[in-house]
Design a protein around this motif. Structure first.
Motif, PDB file in Angstrom:
ATOM      1  N   GLY A   1      10.414  -9.638   4.455  1.00  0.00           N
ATOM      2  CA  GLY A   1      10.705  -9.312   3.060  1.00  0.00           C
ATOM      3  C   GLY A   1       9.778  -9.925   2.043  1.00  0.00           C
ATOM      4  N   GLY A   2       8.630 -10.449   2.503  1.00  0.00           N
ATOM      5  CA  GLY A   2       7.674 -11.022   1.563  1.00  0.00           C
ATOM      6  C   GLY A   2       6.856  -9.947   0.862  1.00  0.00           C
ATOM      7  N   ARG A   3       6.364 -10.277  -0.308  1.00  0.00           N
ATOM      8  CA  ARG A   3       5.530  -9.356  -1.068  1.00  0.00           C
ATOM      9  C   ARG A   3       4.065  -9.508  -0.684  1.00  0.00           C
ATOM     10  NH1 ARG A   3       7.311  -6.784  -5.672  1.00  0.00           N
ATOM     11  NH2 ARG A   3       9.520  -7.098  -6.150  1.00  0.00           N
ATOM     12  N   VAL A   4       3.336  -8.360  -0.670  1.00  0.00           N
ATOM     13  CA  VAL A   4       1.907  -8.352  -0.398  1.00  0.00           C
ATOM     14  C   VAL A   4       1.243  -7.426  -1.412  1.00  0.00           C
ATOM     15  CG1 VAL A   4       0.077  -7.937   1.285  1.00  0.00           C
ATOM     16  CG2 VAL A   4       2.341  -8.676   2.070  1.00  0.00           C
ATOM     17  N   LEU A   5       0.169  -7.900  -1.991  1.00  0.00           N
ATOM     18  CA  LEU A   5      -0.625  -7.098  -2.915  1.00  0.00           C
ATOM     19  C   LEU A   5      -2.063  -7.056  -2.442  1.00  0.00           C
ATOM     20  CD1 LEU A   5      -1.190  -5.647  -5.677  1.00  0.00           C
ATOM     21  CD2 LEU A   5      -1.570  -7.947  -6.638  1.00  0.00           C
ATOM     22  N   GLY A   6      -2.657  -5.868  -2.456  1.00  0.00           N
ATOM     23  CA  GLY A   6      -4.080  -5.719  -2.170  1.00  0.00           C
ATOM     24  C   GLY A   6      -4.803  -5.147  -3.372  1.00  0.00           C
ATOM     25  N   ILE A   7      -5.923  -5.765  -3.742  1.00  0.00           N
ATOM     26  CA  ILE A   7      -6.731  -5.280  -4.858  1.00  0.00           C
ATOM     27  C   ILE A   7      -8.074  -4.819  -4.313  1.00  0.00           C
ATOM     28  CG2 ILE A   7      -7.825  -5.864  -7.057  1.00  0.00           C
ATOM     29  CD1 ILE A   7      -5.664  -7.941  -7.521  1.00  0.00           C
ATOM     30  N   CYS A   8      -8.434  -3.589  -4.615  1.00  0.00           N
ATOM     31  CA  CYS A   8      -9.707  -2.992  -4.226  1.00  0.00           C
ATOM     32  C   CYS A   8      -9.862  -3.009  -2.701  1.00  0.00           C
ATOM     33  CB  CYS A   8     -10.861  -3.693  -4.940  1.00  0.00           C
ATOM     34  SG  CYS A   8     -12.366  -2.698  -5.041  1.00  0.00           S
ATOM     35  N   GLY A   9     -10.807  -3.763  -2.153  1.00  0.00           N
ATOM     36  CA  GLY A   9     -10.955  -3.812  -0.700  1.00  0.00           C
ATOM     37  C   GLY A   9      -9.699  -4.299  -0.010  1.00  0.00           C
ATOM     38  N   GLY A  10      -8.959  -5.197  -0.662  1.00  0.00           N
ATOM     39  CA  GLY A  10      -7.685  -5.639  -0.094  1.00  0.00           C
ATOM     40  C   GLY A  10      -6.677  -4.518  -0.020  1.00  0.00           C
ATOM     41  N   TYR A  11      -6.690  -3.614  -0.988  1.00  0.00           N
ATOM     42  CA  TYR A  11      -5.849  -2.419  -0.971  1.00  0.00           C
ATOM     43  C   TYR A  11      -6.224  -1.542   0.221  1.00  0.00           C
ATOM     44  CZ  TYR A  11      -4.414   2.273  -2.750  1.00  0.00           C
ATOM     45  OH  TYR A  11      -3.905   3.534  -2.905  1.00  0.00           O
ATOM     46  N   GLN A  12      -7.506  -1.349   0.449  1.00  0.00           N
ATOM     47  CA  GLN A  12      -7.951  -0.544   1.583  1.00  0.00           C
ATOM     48  C   GLN A  12      -7.478  -1.139   2.914  1.00  0.00           C
ATOM     49  OE1 GLN A  12     -12.170  -0.599   0.819  1.00  0.00           O
ATOM     50  NE2 GLN A  12     -12.090   1.141  -0.591  1.00  0.00           N
ATOM     51  N   MET A  13      -7.503  -2.458   3.024  1.00  0.00           N
ATOM     52  CA  MET A  13      -7.078  -3.122   4.260  1.00  0.00           C
ATOM     53  C   MET A  13      -5.594  -2.929   4.556  1.00  0.00           C
ATOM     54  SD  MET A  13      -9.009  -6.778   4.119  1.00  0.00           S
ATOM     55  CE  MET A  13     -10.759  -6.912   3.782  1.00  0.00           C
ATOM     56  N   LEU A  14      -4.791  -2.754   3.520  1.00  0.00           N
ATOM     57  CA  LEU A  14      -3.350  -2.618   3.724  1.00  0.00           C
ATOM     58  C   LEU A  14      -2.971  -1.257   4.289  1.00  0.00           C
ATOM     59  CD1 LEU A  14      -1.861  -4.277   0.499  1.00  0.00           C
ATOM     60  CD2 LEU A  14      -2.122  -5.271   2.774  1.00  0.00           C
TER      61      LEU A  14
ATOM     62  N   GLY B   1      -3.402   3.804  -7.111  1.00  0.00           N
ATOM     63  CA  GLY B   1      -2.804   2.791  -6.265  1.00  0.00           C
ATOM     64  C   GLY B   1      -1.619   3.330  -5.490  1.00  0.00           C
ATOM     65  N   ALA B   2      -0.894   2.438  -4.840  1.00  0.00           N
ATOM     66  CA  ALA B   2       0.227   2.850  -3.987  1.00  0.00           C
ATOM     67  C   ALA B   2       1.232   1.722  -3.885  1.00  0.00           C
ATOM     68  CB  ALA B   2      -0.279   3.231  -2.599  1.00  0.00           C
ATOM     69  N   ARG B   3       2.486   2.104  -3.639  1.00  0.00           N
ATOM     70  CA  ARG B   3       3.556   1.149  -3.389  1.00  0.00           C
ATOM     71  C   ARG B   3       4.363   1.635  -2.202  1.00  0.00           C
ATOM     72  NH1 ARG B   3       7.377   1.053  -6.974  1.00  0.00           N
ATOM     73  NH2 ARG B   3       7.834  -1.165  -6.911  1.00  0.00           N
ATOM     74  N   SER B   4       4.821   0.698  -1.405  1.00  0.00           N
ATOM     75  CA  SER B   4       5.650   1.050  -0.259  1.00  0.00           C
ATOM     76  C   SER B   4       7.017   1.523  -0.731  1.00  0.00           C
ATOM     77  CB  SER B   4       5.803  -0.152   0.670  1.00  0.00           C
ATOM     78  OG  SER B   4       6.443  -1.228  -0.017  1.00  0.00           O
ATOM     79  N   THR B   5       7.776   2.106   0.165  1.00  0.00           N
ATOM     80  CA  THR B   5       9.100   2.633  -0.178  1.00  0.00           C
ATOM     81  C   THR B   5      10.000   1.552  -0.755  1.00  0.00           C
ATOM     82  OG1 THR B   5       8.901   4.290   1.563  1.00  0.00           O
ATOM     83  CG2 THR B   5      11.104   3.871   0.711  1.00  0.00           C
ATOM     84  N   ASN B   6       9.931   0.339  -0.196  1.00  0.00           N
ATOM     85  CA  ASN B   6      10.777  -0.747  -0.703  1.00  0.00           C
ATOM     86  C   ASN B   6      10.151  -1.489  -1.882  1.00  0.00           C
ATOM     87  OD1 ASN B   6       8.793  -2.340   0.452  1.00  0.00           O
ATOM     88  ND2 ASN B   6      10.114  -3.196   2.061  1.00  0.00           N
ATOM     89  N   GLY B   7       8.930  -1.108  -2.267  1.00  0.00           N
ATOM     90  CA  GLY B   7       8.279  -1.691  -3.434  1.00  0.00           C
ATOM     91  C   GLY B   7       7.686  -3.069  -3.228  1.00  0.00           C
ATOM     92  N   LEU B   8       7.730  -3.594  -2.016  1.00  0.00           N
ATOM     93  CA  LEU B   8       7.251  -4.958  -1.767  1.00  0.00           C
ATOM     94  C   LEU B   8       5.770  -5.028  -1.412  1.00  0.00           C
ATOM     95  CD1 LEU B   8      10.287  -6.411   0.235  1.00  0.00           C
ATOM     96  CD2 LEU B   8       9.778  -6.622  -2.212  1.00  0.00           C
ATOM     97  N   ILE B   9       5.203  -3.897  -0.994  1.00  0.00           N
ATOM     98  CA  ILE B   9       3.789  -3.842  -0.654  1.00  0.00           C
ATOM     99  C   ILE B   9       3.105  -2.961  -1.695  1.00  0.00           C
ATOM    100  CG2 ILE B   9       2.098  -3.437   1.153  1.00  0.00           C
ATOM    101  CD1 ILE B   9       4.343  -5.382   1.954  1.00  0.00           C
ATOM    102  N   GLU B  10       2.065  -3.487  -2.325  1.00  0.00           N
ATOM    103  CA  GLU B  10       1.394  -2.760  -3.393  1.00  0.00           C
ATOM    104  C   GLU B  10      -0.116  -2.842  -3.219  1.00  0.00           C
ATOM    105  OE1 GLU B  10       4.012  -3.349  -7.336  1.00  0.00           O
ATOM    106  OE2 GLU B  10       3.347  -5.236  -6.433  1.00  0.00           O
ATOM    107  N   GLY B  11      -0.792  -1.806  -3.712  1.00  0.00           N
ATOM    108  CA  GLY B  11      -2.247  -1.808  -3.696  1.00  0.00           C
ATOM    109  C   GLY B  11      -2.796  -1.088  -4.907  1.00  0.00           C
ATOM    110  N   THR B  12      -3.949  -1.543  -5.397  1.00  0.00           N
ATOM    111  CA  THR B  12      -4.582  -0.927  -6.553  1.00  0.00           C
ATOM    112  C   THR B  12      -6.080  -1.177  -6.516  1.00  0.00           C
ATOM    113  OG1 THR B  12      -4.638  -0.841  -8.971  1.00  0.00           O
ATOM    114  CG2 THR B  12      -4.219  -2.994  -7.971  1.00  0.00           C
TER     115      THR B  12
END
Length: 492
Positions: free
Chosen positions: A327-340, A417-428
């Motif tokens: 249940g932890g949150r994860v955010l990816g920015i740019c290349g980090g978003y691609q990795m997720l 960007g994108a968010r997971s269904t539960n909103g805990l994983i995000e990328g931009t």
């Protein structure tokens, strides 16, 4: 109008050239001068987007802010963005022209002098003063041939030089005197004086040191600058500074960020580090991501495939997946978003390595690298709260997939960007997103921050630049330093 110009060079890297250039830009602006920063060649993956497109080193964007200007590609005409230990993307006037091995670039870099001079001449025609920043050190005489960054530029353009030594590193007398000893006479003659930087304690204790340097070099000292506390508030420049680990309070939101090998635009973290109630920790290679982290952030990278492999080699993929499963949150920015996402393809090796790799699979998206780089300043709204956001994009690749239907922001009326269904994983792809106060504070609240948050980040940066200018002006003979500036073409 032709501006006068002066150049700051250093006895080595990280002696404070970028910060002092910013300080002098703010000092000159406060004195009513139209001033612009200039760095002929920079090597950094920390970049900023310019109005109208194109990218420059992040340090030059900060210097532009200090000068009261918008960042412009002429402020840093040649930018090298390392993609591996031996290769880099070559950016000229803001746009990628090639990927080159270091040896090939060094053998032909003098061919870029015309591009450097075109930018320099445009700046000098538009301003009263241009503050030029060197790169590395002129004492690296093995690199003197075909140089465009230090004495090669200074001699070609006819710009006098002030040399900066860093006393914190130790051996500052030897580094300043030694630089004079190894330079040829023509290069040494371009140096009109020196500054001792990062002094802690009573500067009068170094009076004999100043005398020793002056007698051995013939150069006057413009001043001894103390450790500048205002720099802690300014955006990170070319290196991540590992803060001493501190014990976080029980109600502090704990954010951890792995230090990727080709990490880019890590100054996205700066507003988070200043926010009350947030404990931000860089995680160096070889160390696990702390299990008690509330949020893990993957920042940008100049080589997504290369850093995916690096991330897995550290075992961080297991830490991130375990964090997400609980249940932890994860955010990816740019290349980090691609990795997720589920997959990254780079068929042409435009971002470093060619090939493909599975991502972490935390977002149902995938990325295909393209040959065109997207560089733009942009604005829009947070998709959840409709709070305004501004920032910039610098990236290769297109990311698509089901989770993009649940975007993180809306930019120019388009989902991003994108968010997971539960909103805990995000990328931009949006850099600078945390510099938006309302967005940052709402995002931290959703992540569990409980402390009162009232940081006005951009105001804090402006205040830090003013404080920086005041501290530097108090320590330097600024009148003498600015009097050293000459019209380009003067070679003594």
């Amino acid at each position: 109008m032709t501006a006068k110009a002066l150049m700051l060079q250093g006895t080595g890297s990280d002696v404070g050239k970028s910060v002092l250039t910013a300080a002098l830009c703010r000092i000159a602006k406060r004195r009513g001068l139209s001033v612009a920063p200039f760095k002929p060649q920079n090597m950094s993956n920390n970049a900023a987007a310019c109005v109208g497109g194109g990218e420059i080193g992040r340090a030059q964007a900060l210097q532009a802010l200090a000068a009261g200007l918008e960042p412009h590609v002429d402020m840093n005409p040649v930018l090298l963005k390392p993609q591996s230990d031996t290769s880099a993307q070559v950016i000229v006037h803001g746009h990628a022209i090639d990927q080159m091995e270091a040896a090939d670039y060094m053998a032909g870099r003098d061919r870029l002098m015309d591009a450097v001079m075109d930018s320099f001449q445009r700046l000098t025609s538009q301003h009263d003063l241009v503050i030029v920043e060197g790169a590395g050190s002129p004492a690296e005489i093995n690199l003197r041939a075909r140089d465009i960054a230090n004495m090669g530029f200074a001699r070609h353009a006819g710009v006098p030089v002030c040399l900066i030594g860093d006393i914190e590193k130790g051996g500052v007398i030897a580094s300043l005197v030694g630089t004079k000893a190894v330079l040829d006479r023509g290069d040494a003659a371009m140096i009109r004086g020196f500054i001792v930087n990062k002094f802690r304690g009573d500067p009068s204790l170094f009076d004999d040191g100043i005398t020793a340097i002056e007698s051995r070099t013939g150069w006057p000292c413009f001043g001894v600058i103390p450790w500048l506390t205002a720099t802690a508030t300014l955006p990170a420049e070319d290196a991540v500074i590992l803060d001493r680990k501190q014990t976080a309070a029980k109600d502090t939101l704990k954010i951890a960020a792995p230090m990727l090998s080709r990490m880019a635009n890590f100054d996205d973290a700066d507003p988070l580090k200043l926010e009350p109630g947030v404990s931000f920790q860089w995680v160096p290679p070889g160390q696990p991501i702390p299990r008690d982290s509330d949020v893990i952030i993957l920042f940008g990278t100049k080589s997504t495939l290369g850093d995916l492999a690096f991330l897995r080699a550290q075992g961080w993929d297991h830490d991130i997946l375990a964090h997400a499963r609980t249940g932890g949150r994860v955010l990816g920015i740019c290349g980090g978003y691609q990795m997720l996402g589920t997959q990254v393809w780079d068929p042409h090796g435009t971002d470093g390595l060619s090939g493909s790799a599975e991502g972490l699979g935390l977002l149902d998206v995938h990325t295909i690298m393209t040959t065109d780089k997207h560089i733009t300043q942009t604005s829009g709204l947070c998709a959840l709260t409709e709070q305004p956001v501004t920032g910039y994009e610098i990236h290769l690749g297109e990311t698509i997939g089901p989770d993009t239907a649940n975007p993180m922001v809306i930019l120019n009326h388009h989902p991003e960007g994108a968010r997971s269904t539960n909103g805990l994983i995000e990328g931009t792809y949006l850099h600078g997103i945390f510099a938006n106060d309302m967005f940052r504070q709402a995002w931290l609240s959703r992540a569990g921050a409980s402390a009162q948050m009232d940081l006005a980040y951009n105001h804090a940066v402006e205040h830090a630049l003013d404080a920086l200018a005041e501290d530097v002006e108090a320590a330097l003979d600024v009148d003498a330093l600015l009097a050293m500036a000459q019209n380009p073409g003067w070679c003594g």
